[in-house]
Design a protein around this motif. Sequence first.
Motif, PDB file in Angstrom:
ATOM      1  N   VAL A 289       0.844  -1.203   0.000  1.00 28.48           N
ATOM      2  CA  VAL A 289       0.000   0.000   0.000  1.00 28.48           C
ATOM      3  C   VAL A 289       0.879   1.253   0.000  1.00 28.48           C
ATOM      4  N   THR A 290       1.875   1.288   0.857  1.00 26.50           N
ATOM      5  CA  THR A 290       2.791   2.436   0.913  1.00 26.50           C
ATOM      6  C   THR A 290       3.569   2.558  -0.385  1.00 26.50           C
ATOM      7  N   SER A 291       4.026   1.446  -0.880  1.00 29.93           N
ATOM      8  CA  SER A 291       4.787   1.444  -2.128  1.00 29.93           C
ATOM      9  C   SER A 291       3.946   2.009  -3.269  1.00 29.93           C
ATOM     10  N   LYS A 292       2.720   1.589  -3.369  1.00 32.56           N
ATOM     11  CA  LYS A 292       1.827   2.074  -4.427  1.00 32.56           C
ATOM     12  C   LYS A 292       1.532   3.559  -4.230  1.00 32.56           C
ATOM     13  N   LYS A 293       1.341   3.975  -2.983  1.00 33.23           N
ATOM     14  CA  LYS A 293       1.074   5.382  -2.688  1.00 33.23           C
ATOM     15  C   LYS A 293       2.244   6.248  -3.148  1.00 33.23           C
ATOM     16  N   LEU A 294       3.446   5.841  -2.835  1.00 36.10           N
ATOM     17  CA  LEU A 294       4.622   6.622  -3.220  1.00 36.10           C
ATOM     18  C   LEU A 294       4.865   6.557  -4.724  1.00 36.10           C
ATOM     19  N   GLU A 295       4.568   5.429  -5.323  1.00 35.37           N
ATOM     20  CA  GLU A 295       4.691   5.324  -6.772  1.00 35.37           C
ATOM     21  C   GLU A 295       3.724   6.292  -7.458  1.00 35.37           C
ATOM     22  N   ASN A 296       2.499   6.369  -6.939  1.00 38.18           N
ATOM     23  CA  ASN A 296       1.523   7.303  -7.500  1.00 38.18           C
ATOM     24  C   ASN A 296       1.981   8.751  -7.333  1.00 38.18           C
ATOM     25  N   ARG A 297       2.528   9.074  -6.175  1.00 35.62           N
ATOM     26  CA  ARG A 297       3.054  10.425  -5.966  1.00 35.62           C
ATOM     27  C   ARG A 297       4.174  10.723  -6.953  1.00 35.62           C
ATOM     28  N   LEU A 298       5.071   9.787  -7.078  1.00 35.69           N
ATOM     29  CA  LEU A 298       6.208   9.981  -7.973  1.00 35.69           C
ATOM     30  C   LEU A 298       5.755  10.140  -9.422  1.00 35.69           C
ATOM     31  N   ASP A 299       4.770   9.345  -9.823  1.00 31.14           N
ATOM     32  CA  ASP A 299       4.231   9.477 -11.182  1.00 31.14           C
ATOM     33  C   ASP A 299       3.746  10.899 -11.434  1.00 31.14           C
TER      34      ASP A 299
END
Length: 134
Positions: free
Chosen positions: A8-18
């Motif tokens: 969940v955290t990984s996906k959240k940060l990936e979305n932010r980075l995108d």
Amino acid sequence: MALIADKVTSKKLENRLDEFSKFGMTLYYLFEEGRINISDLENLFFSHDDEKSSFIYSKLIRHVNPKDIKMSFDKYSIENPNTSYLAKDIYQNNLNILYTRKLINTILSDSKDNIDKVYVNTYDYLLKNSNYNE
């Protein structure tokens, strides 16, 4: 051993980075010009609250105008020339990623707060091991 984020955290940060990396060099340019501050950048990338991060992003993006995008590209393309003769969109994406990394490193070096190492390691992993290096 590096700290590993949950999915969940990984996906959240990936979305932010995108989202945030699309304006990496422009945000860095605005920071260098003193038009945005390190505290907002820290909250943008490292806040545990997605709503706070999104609010900060919308606040920072309001400072961006087309001239800033052009000025940042002009400035940073001189500092980091397109020696591989990449297509302009790929080259611009690479510059945005480079300056997103620089933003994160600047936040880490200037921060007086204790930044979550899981976030740091996750951003590092995402920037090194995904499609952010096209």
